[in-house]
Design a protein around this motif. Structure first.
Motif, PDB file in Angstrom:
ATOM      1  N   LEU A 182      47.854  48.110  35.816  1.00  0.00           N
ATOM      2  CA  LEU A 182      46.440  47.794  35.995  1.00  0.00           C
ATOM      3  C   LEU A 182      45.733  48.937  36.672  1.00  0.00           C
ATOM      4  N   SER A 183      44.469  49.085  36.316  1.00  0.00           N
ATOM      5  CA  SER A 183      43.630  50.063  37.000  1.00  0.00           C
ATOM      6  C   SER A 183      43.019  49.414  38.225  1.00  0.00           C
ATOM      7  N   ASP A 184      42.333  50.257  39.027  1.00  0.00           N
ATOM      8  CA  ASP A 184      41.677  49.705  40.230  1.00  0.00           C
ATOM      9  C   ASP A 184      40.614  48.680  39.855  1.00  0.00           C
ATOM     10  N   ALA A 185      39.881  48.942  38.783  1.00  0.00           N
ATOM     11  CA  ALA A 185      38.829  48.011  38.370  1.00  0.00           C
ATOM     12  C   ALA A 185      39.436  46.693  37.914  1.00  0.00           C
ATOM     13  N   GLN A 186      40.583  46.797  37.179  1.00  0.00           N
ATOM     14  CA  GLN A 186      41.231  45.574  36.725  1.00  0.00           C
ATOM     15  C   GLN A 186      41.823  44.782  37.901  1.00  0.00           C
ATOM     16  N   LEU A 187      42.305  45.510  38.908  1.00  0.00           N
ATOM     17  CA  LEU A 187      42.847  44.843  40.105  1.00  0.00           C
ATOM     18  C   LEU A 187      41.757  44.039  40.805  1.00  0.00           C
ATOM     19  N   GLU A 188      40.629  44.649  40.999  1.00  0.00           N
ATOM     20  CA  GLU A 188      39.530  43.947  41.673  1.00  0.00           C
ATOM     21  C   GLU A 188      39.037  42.776  40.849  1.00  0.00           C
ATOM     22  N   SER A 189      38.997  42.956  39.500  1.00  0.00           N
ATOM     23  CA  SER A 189      38.566  41.870  38.626  1.00  0.00           C
ATOM     24  C   SER A 189      39.539  40.706  38.712  1.00  0.00           C
ATOM     25  N   GLY A 190      40.867  41.028  38.772  1.00  0.00           N
ATOM     26  CA  GLY A 190      41.879  39.950  38.874  1.00  0.00           C
ATOM     27  C   GLY A 190      41.781  39.214  40.192  1.00  0.00           C
ATOM     28  N   ARG A 191      41.570  39.995  41.278  1.00  0.00           N
ATOM     29  CA  ARG A 191      41.421  39.326  42.588  1.00  0.00           C
ATOM     30  C   ARG A 191      40.199  38.396  42.603  1.00  0.00           C
ATOM     31  N   ALA A 192      39.093  38.850  42.017  1.00  0.00           N
ATOM     32  CA  ALA A 192      37.882  38.019  41.985  1.00  0.00           C
ATOM     33  C   ALA A 192      38.116  36.757  41.176  1.00  0.00           C
ATOM     34  N   GLU A 193      38.826  36.893  40.068  1.00  0.00           N
ATOM     35  CA  GLU A 193      39.113  35.707  39.252  1.00  0.00           C
ATOM     36  C   GLU A 193      39.992  34.714  39.997  1.00  0.00           C
ATOM     37  N   ALA A 194      41.011  35.222  40.706  1.00  0.00           N
ATOM     38  CA  ALA A 194      41.889  34.342  41.479  1.00  0.00           C
ATOM     39  C   ALA A 194      41.115  33.643  42.593  1.00  0.00           C
ATOM     40  N   ALA A 234      48.488  29.032  48.566  1.00  0.00           N
ATOM     41  CA  ALA A 234      49.758  29.735  48.343  1.00  0.00           C
ATOM     42  C   ALA A 234      49.801  30.357  46.944  1.00  0.00           C
ATOM     43  N   LEU A 235      49.313  29.616  45.948  1.00  0.00           N
ATOM     44  CA  LEU A 235      49.273  30.163  44.586  1.00  0.00           C
ATOM     45  C   LEU A 235      48.338  31.371  44.502  1.00  0.00           C
ATOM     46  N   TYR A 236      47.203  31.294  45.232  1.00  0.00           N
ATOM     47  CA  TYR A 236      46.255  32.421  45.235  1.00  0.00           C
ATOM     48  C   TYR A 236      46.920  33.659  45.825  1.00  0.00           C
ATOM     49  N   GLN A 237      47.627  33.460  46.934  1.00  0.00           N
ATOM     50  CA  GLN A 237      48.267  34.614  47.580  1.00  0.00           C
ATOM     51  C   GLN A 237      49.360  35.197  46.682  1.00  0.00           C
ATOM     52  N   GLU A 238      50.076  34.329  45.974  1.00  0.00           N
ATOM     53  CA  GLU A 238      51.117  34.813  45.076  1.00  0.00           C
ATOM     54  C   GLU A 238      50.505  35.604  43.922  1.00  0.00           C
ATOM     55  N   ARG A 239      49.354  35.133  43.378  1.00  0.00           N
ATOM     56  CA  ARG A 239      48.687  35.825  42.277  1.00  0.00           C
ATOM     57  C   ARG A 239      48.189  37.192  42.717  1.00  0.00           C
ATOM     58  N   VAL A 240      47.618  37.243  43.947  1.00  0.00           N
ATOM     59  CA  VAL A 240      47.127  38.539  44.446  1.00  0.00           C
ATOM     60  C   VAL A 240      48.280  39.517  44.609  1.00  0.00           C
ATOM     61  N   ALA A 241      49.438  39.022  45.067  1.00  0.00           N
ATOM     62  CA  ALA A 241      50.600  39.898  45.243  1.00  0.00           C
ATOM     63  C   ALA A 241      51.072  40.427  43.893  1.00  0.00           C
ATOM     64  N   GLU A 242      51.053  39.582  42.873  1.00  0.00           N
ATOM     65  CA  GLU A 242      51.464  40.026  41.538  1.00  0.00           C
ATOM     66  C   GLU A 242      50.526  41.102  41.008  1.00  0.00           C
ATOM     67  N   LEU A 243      49.213  40.947  41.254  1.00  0.00           N
ATOM     68  CA  LEU A 243      48.252  41.946  40.785  1.00  0.00           C
ATOM     69  C   LEU A 243      48.483  43.285  41.492  1.00  0.00           C
ATOM     70  N   ALA A 244      48.826  43.214  42.774  1.00  0.00           N
ATOM     71  CA  ALA A 244      49.061  44.462  43.532  1.00  0.00           C
ATOM     72  C   ALA A 244      50.288  45.179  43.003  1.00  0.00           C
ATOM     73  N   GLU A 245      51.354  44.438  42.661  1.00  0.00           N
ATOM     74  CA  GLU A 245      52.557  45.065  42.126  1.00  0.00           C
ATOM     75  C   GLU A 245      52.266  45.730  40.780  1.00  0.00           C
ATOM     76  N   GLU A 246      51.489  45.021  39.945  1.00  0.00           N
ATOM     77  CA  GLU A 246      51.154  45.596  38.639  1.00  0.00           C
ATOM     78  C   GLU A 246      50.300  46.837  38.801  1.00  0.00           C
ATOM     79  N   ARG A 247      49.442  46.928  39.840  1.00  0.00           N
ATOM     80  CA  ARG A 247      48.630  48.130  40.064  1.00  0.00           C
ATOM     81  C   ARG A 247      49.521  49.275  40.482  1.00  0.00           C
ATOM     82  N   GLU A 248      50.548  48.986  41.323  1.00  0.00           N
ATOM     83  CA  GLU A 248      51.435  50.046  41.769  1.00  0.00           C
ATOM     84  C   GLU A 248      52.280  50.582  40.604  1.00  0.00           C
ATOM     85  N   GLU A 249      52.593  49.687  39.674  1.00  0.00           N
ATOM     86  CA  GLU A 249      53.391  50.096  38.524  1.00  0.00           C
ATOM     87  C   GLU A 249      52.541  50.795  37.469  1.00  0.00           C
ATOM     88  N   GLY A 250      51.247  50.858  37.663  1.00  0.00           N
ATOM     89  CA  GLY A 250      50.354  51.540  36.736  1.00  0.00           C
ATOM     90  C   GLY A 250      49.912  50.696  35.572  1.00  0.00           C
TER      91      GLY A 250
END
Length: 400
Positions: free
Chosen positions: A59-71, A41-57
């Motif tokens: 994070l970049s696409d590379a940073q989004l993928e890096s955050g997902r990999a870290e999570a 559940a925490l992993y899914q919440e973290r991924v959702a937060e990264l997606a929102e930050e990407r939509e808000e500009g």
């Protein structure tokens, strides 16, 4: 019994461990499953937060993928080593219920069908009693634990007689006879206990008991002694002398009761003479049965036997128990031989030649040394046990 219950408790703990360990393991597995679900559940919440930050500009696409990999790596590290949850088909309450019922049921069954009282009695009888009271209590517990044991009833009855409790002894002897049969010795003991419990009053029932005992065994010592006592108490001094004299002839020379018996005979004789009577000689006991037999081996068998083969020569009742009444053992090398069979050769005291009117003489060759089974046999015709003439038996018949 302490060591017994300690061992039982240890076995109970082992049994409970088989029931409770799976339950405890199931609880641990459930905790691991709950922790894994929280991490996901925490992993899914973290991924959702990264997606929102990407939509808000932010994070970049590379940073989004890096955050997902870290999570994902953090999730993998948190769930690593977790085992697959096993779902029991029996359900969780059943093992716990069994853990409670098994010892309770086992204890109940043991108390009902077990033999803890007999185990304790065996331990007690392995040690010497400290007093007569201690011995009496042990015998009473033994009778309570084994009410159908004629041996226990008999010995407790004898103990009660030594403690001047004839009424209690009479009840036990009666129960012993009901279990073991109307044996002469038991009939004599029962009659004696009833006589003293009755205040030394003679009765037709007691006379019948002693008559039955002496008819089965003319040398039954308790009945002879009791008849002497009863006769003396009723001032029938000659009857007392007769019975006590017969009893005296049966006792061994070193028996400690001989002096008391001789004293009783003298007192009865003195009273009889004082009353103007005369002392008559007591009737002699039935003479001991003695039978002489010559045993030979048929000429046709001499080449088929060995010199050290056993030969059993015995007499058995023509109508009665199958076991031998008197036995002698020799070897083939001793044949032909003349032997005498008498009451002194009896295998059991209650089975003597003199107690059976008709017997048969038997001689058997047994290579295995077994008196009941052999290779060749010889038999006589039925004979009176009082026969004194020399008899001949030829071993000439193969046994099946």
């Amino acid at each position: 019994m302490i060591d017994f219950w300690l061992a039982a408790g240890l076995l109970l703990l082992v049994a409970l461990s088989f029931l409770l360990i799976p339950v405890l393991r199931g609880r641990r597995a459930q905790l691991e499953a709950d922790r894994t679900a929280l991490n996901v559940a925490l992993y899914q919440e973290r991924v959702a937060e990264l997606a929102e930050e990407r939509e808000e500009g932010v994070l970049s696409d590379a940073q989004l993928e890096s955050g997902r990999a870290e999570a994902a790596r953090e999730l993998l590290a948190d769930t690593e080593g977790a085992q697959e949850v096993r779902v029991s088909r029996l359900g969780k309450p059943l093992p716990i219920l069994a853990a409670v019922l098994v010892p309770v049921l086992g204890l109940g069954l043991y108390l009902h069908f077990g033999a803890s009282d007999k185990v304790e009695l065996s331990r007690e009888f392995a040690q010497a009693p400290t007093s007569m009271q201690d011995m009496t209590q042990r015998l009473e517990r033994a009778v309570a634990a084994q009410p159908d044991s004629p041996e226990g009833l008999y010995f407790l009855g004898r103990t009660y007689m030594t403690q001047n409790r004839p009424a209690d002894a009479a009840k036990l002897f009666e129960r012993t006879i009901a279990l073991a049969g109307r044996q002469p010795e038991l009939l004599g003991q029962w009659a004696q206990a009833r006589y003293f419990a009755n205040g030394k009053r003679w009765s037709d029932e007691l006379q019948a008991l002693t008559d039955e005992a002496l008819k089965a065994d003319p040398k039954e010592v308790t009945s002879l002694g009791l008849l002497g006592i009863a006769a003396f108490e009723s001032e029938r001094y000659q009857d007392a002398i007769d019975n006590w004299t017969r009893l005296l002839e049966l006792l061994p020379a070193n028996d400690t009761s001989r002096s008391a018996l001789e004293g009783g005979i003298k007192r009865a004789s003195d009273k009889l003479l004082a009353s103007g009577g005369s002392v008559k000689a007591a009737p002699a006991l039935a003479s001991e049965a003695r039978m002489k037999v010559r045993v030979e081996l048929a000429a046709s068998l001499k080449a088929r036997v060995k010199a050290d083969d056993s030969v059993f020569i015995f007499a058995r009742a023509s109508s009665g128990p199958p076991m031998p009444l008197a036995v002698k053992r020799v070897t083939v090398a001793d044949l032909p031989i003349e032997v005498e069979l008498s009451d002194s050769d009896a295998m059991m005291p209650q089975l003597k030649l003199s107690k059976f009117p008709e017997v048969q003489l038997v001689a058997r060759v047994s290579r295995a040394g077994q008196p009941t089974k052999g290779e060749w046999i010889g038999r006589s015709q039925p004979l009176a046990s009082s026969t004194t003439a020399l008899q001949h038996v030829v071993i000439d018949t193969p046994e099946p």
